[in-house]
Design a protein around this motif. Structure first.
Motif, PDB file in Angstrom:
ATOM      1  N   THR A 123       0.827  -1.205   0.000  1.00  0.00           N
ATOM      2  CA  THR A 123       0.000   0.000   0.000  1.00  0.00           C
ATOM      3  C   THR A 123       0.858   1.251   0.000  1.00  0.00           C
ATOM      4  N   THR A 124       1.852   1.292   0.886  1.00  0.00           N
ATOM      5  CA  THR A 124       2.760   2.432   0.911  1.00  0.00           C
ATOM      6  C   THR A 124       3.528   2.534  -0.401  1.00  0.00           C
ATOM      7  N   ALA A 125       3.983   1.390  -0.924  1.00  0.00           N
ATOM      8  CA  ALA A 125       4.746   1.390  -2.179  1.00  0.00           C
ATOM      9  C   ALA A 125       3.936   1.995  -3.316  1.00  0.00           C
ATOM     10  N   SER A 126       2.629   1.695  -3.359  1.00  0.00           N
ATOM     11  CA  SER A 126       1.817   2.204  -4.456  1.00  0.00           C
ATOM     12  C   SER A 126       1.475   3.678  -4.280  1.00  0.00           C
ATOM     13  N   ALA A 127       1.808   4.259  -3.128  1.00  0.00           N
ATOM     14  CA  ALA A 127       1.608   5.694  -2.914  1.00  0.00           C
ATOM     15  C   ALA A 127       2.843   6.508  -3.271  1.00  0.00           C
ATOM     16  N   THR A 128       3.968   5.844  -3.557  1.00  0.00           N
ATOM     17  CA  THR A 128       5.234   6.556  -3.709  1.00  0.00           C
ATOM     18  C   THR A 128       5.412   7.251  -5.047  1.00  0.00           C
ATOM     19  N   THR A 162      -4.223  15.321  10.809  1.00  0.00           N
ATOM     20  CA  THR A 162      -3.564  16.514  10.286  1.00  0.00           C
ATOM     21  C   THR A 162      -3.995  16.738   8.843  1.00  0.00           C
ATOM     22  N   SER A 163      -3.946  15.669   8.047  1.00  0.00           N
ATOM     23  CA  SER A 163      -4.565  15.671   6.722  1.00  0.00           C
ATOM     24  C   SER A 163      -5.912  14.960   6.842  1.00  0.00           C
ATOM     25  N   GLY A 164      -6.629  14.861   5.739  1.00  0.00           N
ATOM     26  CA  GLY A 164      -7.933  14.197   5.797  1.00  0.00           C
ATOM     27  C   GLY A 164      -8.156  13.354   4.564  1.00  0.00           C
ATOM     28  N   TRP A 165      -8.986  12.323   4.708  1.00  0.00           N
ATOM     29  CA  TRP A 165      -9.284  11.506   3.537  1.00  0.00           C
ATOM     30  C   TRP A 165     -10.579  10.732   3.723  1.00  0.00           C
ATOM     31  N   VAL A 166     -11.117  10.310   2.594  1.00  0.00           N
ATOM     32  CA  VAL A 166     -12.145   9.271   2.555  1.00  0.00           C
ATOM     33  C   VAL A 166     -11.488   8.052   1.938  1.00  0.00           C
ATOM     34  N   ALA A 167     -11.608   6.902   2.593  1.00  0.00           N
ATOM     35  CA  ALA A 167     -11.008   5.672   2.090  1.00  0.00           C
ATOM     36  C   ALA A 167     -12.066   4.580   2.018  1.00  0.00           C
ATOM     37  N   SER A 168     -11.954   3.735   1.003  1.00  0.00           N
ATOM     38  CA  SER A 168     -12.848   2.587   0.875  1.00  0.00           C
ATOM     39  C   SER A 168     -12.114   1.481   0.132  1.00  0.00           C
ATOM     40  N   ILE A 169     -12.442   0.241   0.484  1.00  0.00           N
ATOM     41  CA  ILE A 169     -11.890  -0.914  -0.223  1.00  0.00           C
ATOM     42  C   ILE A 169     -12.863  -1.288  -1.332  1.00  0.00           C
ATOM     43  N   GLN A 170     -12.359  -1.341  -2.571  1.00  0.00           N
ATOM     44  CA  GLN A 170     -13.206  -1.630  -3.726  1.00  0.00           C
ATOM     45  C   GLN A 170     -12.532  -2.686  -4.596  1.00  0.00           C
ATOM     46  N   HIS A 230      -6.630   8.562  -5.388  1.00  0.00           N
ATOM     47  CA  HIS A 230      -5.559   7.580  -5.418  1.00  0.00           C
ATOM     48  C   HIS A 230      -6.172   6.184  -5.360  1.00  0.00           C
ATOM     49  N   ALA A 231      -5.567   5.243  -6.052  1.00  0.00           N
ATOM     50  CA  ALA A 231      -5.938   3.834  -5.947  1.00  0.00           C
ATOM     51  C   ALA A 231      -4.697   3.085  -5.479  1.00  0.00           C
ATOM     52  N   LEU A 232      -4.706   2.626  -4.228  1.00  0.00           N
ATOM     53  CA  LEU A 232      -3.548   1.987  -3.634  1.00  0.00           C
ATOM     54  C   LEU A 232      -3.755   0.477  -3.569  1.00  0.00           C
ATOM     55  N   LEU A 233      -2.706  -0.261  -3.885  1.00  0.00           N
ATOM     56  CA  LEU A 233      -2.777  -1.715  -3.884  1.00  0.00           C
ATOM     57  C   LEU A 233      -2.714  -2.241  -2.459  1.00  0.00           C
ATOM     58  N   LEU A 234      -3.131  -3.479  -2.291  1.00  0.00           N
ATOM     59  CA  LEU A 234      -3.181  -4.108  -0.977  1.00  0.00           C
ATOM     60  C   LEU A 234      -2.440  -5.437  -1.011  1.00  0.00           C
ATOM     61  N   PRO A 262      -1.944  -9.442   0.082  1.00  0.00           N
ATOM     62  CA  PRO A 262      -2.886 -10.549   0.302  1.00  0.00           C
ATOM     63  C   PRO A 262      -3.376 -10.536   1.746  1.00  0.00           C
ATOM     64  N   PRO A 263      -4.631 -10.940   2.003  1.00  0.00           N
ATOM     65  CA  PRO A 263      -5.569 -11.590   1.076  1.00  0.00           C
ATOM     66  C   PRO A 263      -6.452 -10.617   0.284  1.00  0.00           C
ATOM     67  N   LEU A 264      -6.159  -9.316   0.360  1.00  0.00           N
ATOM     68  CA  LEU A 264      -6.982  -8.323  -0.332  1.00  0.00           C
ATOM     69  C   LEU A 264      -6.313  -7.841  -1.620  1.00  0.00           C
ATOM     70  N   ASP A 265      -5.466  -8.669  -2.213  1.00  0.00           N
ATOM     71  CA  ASP A 265      -4.714  -8.235  -3.381  1.00  0.00           C
ATOM     72  C   ASP A 265      -5.571  -8.147  -4.642  1.00  0.00           C
ATOM     73  N   GLN A 266      -6.827  -8.582  -4.592  1.00  0.00           N
ATOM     74  CA  GLN A 266      -7.745  -8.395  -5.709  1.00  0.00           C
ATOM     75  C   GLN A 266      -8.637  -7.175  -5.497  1.00  0.00           C
ATOM     76  N   HIS A 267      -8.240  -6.324  -4.569  1.00  0.00           N
ATOM     77  CA  HIS A 267      -8.965  -5.095  -4.268  1.00  0.00           C
ATOM     78  C   HIS A 267      -7.984  -3.927  -4.273  1.00  0.00           C
ATOM     79  N   VAL A 268      -8.528  -2.726  -4.288  1.00  0.00           N
ATOM     80  CA  VAL A 268      -7.721  -1.528  -4.134  1.00  0.00           C
ATOM     81  C   VAL A 268      -8.285  -0.709  -2.984  1.00  0.00           C
ATOM     82  N   LEU A 269      -7.414   0.066  -2.387  1.00  0.00           N
ATOM     83  CA  LEU A 269      -7.830   1.035  -1.389  1.00  0.00           C
ATOM     84  C   LEU A 269      -7.927   2.374  -2.103  1.00  0.00           C
ATOM     85  N   ARG A 270      -9.166   2.831  -2.314  1.00  0.00           N
ATOM     86  CA  ARG A 270      -9.364   4.071  -3.054  1.00  0.00           C
ATOM     87  C   ARG A 270      -9.478   5.220  -2.065  1.00  0.00           C
TER      88      ARG A 270
END
Length: 518
Positions: free
Chosen positions: A188-193, A274-282, A295-299, A301-309
């Motif tokens: 997840t962090t890697a896909s935000a870089t 400090t910052s703000g966000w709306v997050a959902s697993i889709q 942003h669409a962040l990868l997850l 396993p076991p949620l590797d077929q989903h993204v954290l939007r």
């Protein structure tokens, strides 16, 4: 029993977590430095000192002897430069990645909100025109490769990239490595870089080459169990040697696990830190609400077929703190809440009549605008400070509402789906929660009893939670047994909020265009 650690933007928090119950917690705050326009930096030594302090606080708890692992999460997309001396301290024949004395550089880490690398981002884009397509997200000056290139180009004495032997993209990754784990970065962090190839889930050589970033200094991609605490880690932090080290997902994903993970109810939540966000697993491939800004962040396993939007504001609680200082004469959060609560009681929680933007540090959502600033429009001679303060808090809720389903859509699914969990320091403000409930048309569920990211980190490390936290809260109980203070949406939808949200989006675009010309 898990020792969960969340290295946040304002403080490091830790807790002893047993099956979703927080038995003890401790925290230590630290400073963020702004040495110039657009700058946001922290000292890694402060993170180290904070971890040492909270461990010392928790060691005396009777449950400490049952701790099986330390799980770390925290702020993502923060560029951390580390060094490793030649004198090995690991066991003979150990993996070279784990040998040597681990210490942060003397330079500060560059935070996710630092926007000084605009020119370098343009340089990378010229070299890699499909940067956005490779990473699966829109990239700009907050991307870590651009931040690295700025440091490499300027050769600032405080951060000499020539001495760097390790690069991390979160303080959690750094601290896990300093404790004795292998050098890793959770997916997840890697896909935000701005460096990860989303198709292969590996670092992009093309992007790294454009940023002059050596591939050999990068951590392995993937979180989970990455080693055990070494004697050096114990000596430095007080965490017992031999304890399992678990690198949990970054804070947005960890908080998601802690609040809505495994639930059939709410699928998204709001964070007001400090910052703000709306997050959902889709599911992978689901259409985003605002593809030009989310942003669409990868997850892992076991949620590797989903993204954290995620729809992320660069400033939320930070903007509220600015408003208290500037508009309310330095009022405390409690004093400001009392003033605003009285106003909302008198007006019935209706719109302030002003329209504001919360973007003190540029913006990522609902528009991408690096140079945009905050604004309040519509003031009259009789406009008072409390009304302006309400407008500032409204502006955060209106902006984040762009990442939520249309008002009423959740109600059509189930009563539980109508709940909107809210985490972070802003969730402690009852009038702010009343505004969130009014703007979104959903009952706000503050999660202030235990930090959601800590619970999510513990869950990722194997903490067997027996009940779902959102279902518990919806039934009136939180993990610590306290009553859940659900803030109901006002009866009868006030559609002026929907009009304001549309008008604010127009204002975002207009001010962004003007800011580019200033």
């Amino acid at each position: 029993m898990i020792l969960a650690v969340d290295v946040g933007t304002t403080a490091l928090k830790a807790a002893l977590v047993d099956r979703g119950r927080v038995l003890a917690a401790a925290s230590r705050a630290y400073a963020t430095h702004a040495p110039g326009t657009g700058a946001a930096e922290q000292d890694p030594d402060d993170w180290c000192a904070a971890l040492t302090a909270v461990v010392a606080d928790l060691l005396a708890h009777p449950a400490w002897s049952d701790v099986e692992a330390i799980a770390l999460t925290g702020q993502m997309q923060t560029l951390v430069l580390a060094e490793e001396t030649a004198a090995g301290s690991g066991p003979a024949g150990a993996d070279p990645a784990r040998a040597g004395h681990r210490a942060p550089c003397t330079g500060r880490a560059v935070l996710y909100s630092d926007t000084r690398a605009a020119a370098e981002a343009d340089e990378i884009r010229r070299a890699v025109p499909d940067w956005d397509e490779i990473t699966g997200n829109l990239q700009g000056p907050t991307a870590n490769p651009a931040q690295w290139l700025r440091l490499e180009s300027t050769r600032e004495p405080a951060t000499d990239t020539g001495a760097v032997r390790r690069v991390f993209f979160s303080p959690a990754g750094l601290l896990a490595w300093m404790l004795g784990g292998d050098a890793h970065c959770d997916v997840t962090t890697a896909s935000a870089t701005g460096l990860l190839d989303a198709r292969t889930r590996t670092w992009s050589e093309a992007i790294a080459r454009a940023a002059h970033l050596p591939m050999g200094v990068l951590p392995a991609v993937g979180g989970g169990d990455i080693g055990t605490v070494t004697t050096e880690g114990e000596s430095r932090f007080g965490v017992p040697a031999g304890l399992r080290i678990h690198l949990a997902p970054g804070d947005a994903a960890a908080a998601t696990l802690g609040i809505v993970g495994g639930s059939d109810g709410p699928t998204e939540y709001i964070s007001l830190g400090t910052s703000g966000w709306v997050a959902s697993i889709q599911p992978l491939g689901a259409a985003p609400a605002r593809p030009e800004a989310e942003h669409a962040l990868l997850l892992d396993p076991p949620l590797d077929q989903h993204v954290l939007r995620i729809g992320a504001l660069l400033s939320a609680g930070d903007t509220a703190a600015w408003a208290r200082r500037t508009l309310l004469g330095g009022a405390s959060p409690q004093e400001a809440d009392a003033l605003l609560e009285a106003r909302l009681d008198a007006t019935g929680c209706t719109p302030s009549g002003l329209l504001a933007l919360p973007s003190l540090r540029g913006e990522r959502f609902p528009v991408r605008a690096d140079r945009i600033g905050a604004a309040i429009i519509g003031m009259r001679p009789d406009t008072d400070q409390v009304t302006m303060y309400q407008a500032v808090l409204e502006s955060v809720g209106l902006a984040l509402a762009n990442a939520l389903p249309p008002s009423g859509a959740a109600d059509e699914q189930s009563p539980e789906a109508a709940l909107l969990p809210v985490v972070g320091g802003g969730a402690a403000s009852r009038p702010w929660m009343r505004l969130i409930a009014a703007i979104t048309g959903r009952d706000a569920l503050p999660a202030t009893a235990a930090d959601a990211a800590l619970l999510g980190a513990a869950l990722a490390a194997g903490d067997a939670r027996r009940e779902d936290p959102v279902r518990d809260a919806a039934a009136g109980e939180r993990a610590d047994g306290a009553s859940a203070d659900v803030i109901p949406a006002p009866a009868g939808r006030d559609h002026r909020w929907d009009v304001l949200r549309a008008r604010q989006l127009e204002l975002f675009r207009a001010v962004a265009a003007l800011s580019d010309e200033m």
